[in-house]
Design a protein around this motif. Structure first.
Motif, PDB file in Angstrom:
ATOM      1  N   GLN A  11       0.989  -1.060   0.116  1.00  0.00           N
ATOM      2  CA  GLN A  11      -0.087  -0.114   0.011  1.00  0.00           C
ATOM      3  C   GLN A  11       0.867   1.255  -0.080  1.00  0.00           C
ATOM      4  N   CYS A  12       1.841   1.164   0.632  1.00  0.00           N
ATOM      5  CA  CYS A  12       2.737   2.818   0.883  1.00  0.00           C
ATOM      6  C   CYS A  12       4.270   2.355   0.306  1.00  0.00           C
ATOM      7  N   TYR A  14       6.323   0.596   2.588  1.00  0.00           N
ATOM      8  CA  TYR A  14       7.388   0.572   3.652  1.00  0.00           C
ATOM      9  C   TYR A  14       7.902  -0.789   3.390  1.00  0.00           C
ATOM     10  N   GLU A  25       3.599   2.176   9.011  1.00  0.00           N
ATOM     11  CA  GLU A  25       3.796   3.414   8.095  1.00  0.00           C
ATOM     12  C   GLU A  25       2.280   3.959   7.686  1.00  0.00           C
ATOM     13  N   CYS A  26       1.622   3.130   7.121  1.00  0.00           N
ATOM     14  CA  CYS A  26       0.032   3.462   6.742  1.00  0.00           C
ATOM     15  C   CYS A  26      -1.024   2.552   7.669  1.00  0.00           C
ATOM     16  N   SER A  28      -2.075  -0.447   7.472  1.00  0.00           N
ATOM     17  CA  SER A  28      -2.718  -1.779   6.501  1.00  0.00           C
ATOM     18  C   SER A  28      -2.533  -2.836   7.237  1.00  0.00           C
TER      19      SER A  28
END
Length: 449
Positions: A11-12, A14, A25-26, A28
């Motif tokens: 998703q991000c 990381y 980080e995000c 998820s």
């Protein structure tokens, strides 16, 4: 070559040396996927390419007036800034079932079946439209790559929306290397990829839809577009939050980001430009989803007002600007007695924060009490208005609903409402009034009047 494993968030992006159930980080869950990465340092193999032929002064670069190709839809051309720029990379996103694949397939069929739809990219007074015969057989060749459907499924959809031209090729493939090979063989003018989340590259070990695969596939398509002057359209999925799935770098790589939006309850679809290196980011195209596919609406104002009931309290006609043209729409308001301790505020098609300011300004400066009223605001037809010109129309609609008195007939309203209750002028007032007069509106409620 030495390699090691890393866990990368899909998703991000990381990175972690060990598996984590939740990305720090995000936030998820279950989004970290094990990926092999190289540990070999590139310093020993660092090579500097020869740039003598590509290093030039900007003042000495010759200006080229490239020719734009029409998509077959004037509304689509409007959003792109006047047509398809050769070598451009365009990303089209939208909710599932909104009509992204249908719109691109219809455009592919119209481009492949057209004899000549080429426009000059010059702007201003020197803008010209050029009609000419194709120089080669590949000038109107279109390659449609599908990673989600089979060739037979695409054929069924194509038969429903129109006649299939001979220059339209279909490739059910998810390998980026196979797509590049097909383009080298066909040299198409247009390449459509449906979708970027299904592509994979042999260079990476990750699964389709991962951040690494999406980034690598987008870079391969970018090099293909810039190197061969093939215009590439890419379909992108969206997350449940409405964002484009994949890394944010995907939106930076492409030349234009278009978003197809609409309400499932309505047949209207709005194609909106979010990013465009070759045109305005404020243009919108209006379509209608029909049995035979997407049909463009040349006069959206008349369509949005066709079902309006006059002499009804809470109904106001607003003139908004979408890109370079005005669009008239109906702003509706409903006020009912609340049964809860805190009154409800529901807004559809307008900015919720601005409507809160409008209601507060009315309560402070107009002497109206909304403490015991639930207020609902809506833009009929599924249209979304983001500019502050709808403030005055929303305010008048709320007052009309609260007092249960309809607004005078054939009145058009636009203007901004400030936090202190003052009325502020908005841009393109003459264009708004001209469009309203064309549809039979003779009176106006604006900050100037």
């Amino acid at each position: 070559m030495k390699s090691r494993s890393e866990f990368i968030c899909q998703q991000c992006g990381y990175k972690s040396s060990s598996y984590l159930g939740k990305c720090p980080e995000c936030g998820s869950w279950n989004s970290l996927v094990e990926t092999e990465v190289s540990t070999e340092t590139p310093k020993s193999k660092l090579q500097f390419p020869n740039i003598e032929n590509s290093l030039v002064k900007l003042a000495e670069v010759k200006k080229e007036h490239s020719l734009r190709m029409s998509t077959g839809f004037s509304e689509f051309d409007r959003v792109l800034g006047g047509g398809i720029v050769p070598g451009s990379l365009v990303l089209i996103s939208g909710d599932p079932g909104i009509g992204k694949s249908t719109l691109l397939l219809q455009s592919a069929m119209r481009i492949a079946g057209s004899q000549s739809t080429v426009h000059s990219s010059q702007t201003g007074k020197n803008k010209k439209t050029v009609n000419r015969e194709p120089k080669t057989d590949n000038e109107h060749t279109v390659l449609y790559v599908t990673g989600e459907e089979s060739a037979q499924q695409v054929k069924i959809r194509a038969d429903r929306v129109g006649k299939i031209p001979p220059n339209l090729y279909i490739l059910p493939q998810t390998s980026t290397e196979a797509i590049v090979s097909a383009c080298e063989k066909l040299s198409p003018a247009i390449l459509i990829v449906d979708s970027i989340q299904t592509l994979t590259s042999e260079k990476l070990a990750g699964s389709a839809g991962s951040i690494g695969q999406i980034r690598e596939s987008a870079q391969v398509l970018q090099r293909l577009a810039k190197g061969t002057k093939t215009s590439v359209f890419v379909v992108g999925h969206v997350t449940k939050e409405g964002n484009i799935a994949g890394p944010k770098v995907l939106e930076h790589i492409v030349d234009a980001v278009l978003n197809l939006e609409g309400d499932e309850a309505y047949g209207f679809r709005i194609l909106r430009s979010v990013k465009n290196r070759f045109g305005s980011t404020f243009e919108v195209g209006v379509f209608e989803m029909a049995d035979s596919g997407m049909a463009e609406i040349a006069n959206p104002s008349q369509v949005f007002l066709s079902q309006r009931i006059e002499k009804r309290a809470g109904s106001v006609v607003c003139a908004s600007i979408a890109g370079g043209r005005p669009i008239l729409s109906e702003v509706q308001a409903l006020a009912t007695s609340t049964i809860f301790g805190v009154p409800a505020r529901r807004v559809t098609g307008l900015d919720f924060s601005r409507m809160q300011i409008v209601i507060a300004a009315l309560a402070k400066n107009a002497g109206l009490s909304f403490a015991n009223l639930d207020i609902y605001l809506n833009v009929a037809g599924g249209l979304r208005i983001t500019e502050p010109a709808a403030d005055l129309a929303a305010a008048l609609a709320v007052v009309s609903a609260v007092l249960d008195k309809p607004v005078k007939e054939r009145v058009c309203v636009f203007g901004e409402v400030g936090l202190l209750g003052e009325l502020r002028t908005v841009a393109a007032s003459k264009a708004r009034e001209k469009e309203a007069k064309r549809l039979g509106f003779s009176d106006f409620v604006t900050p100037e009047r």
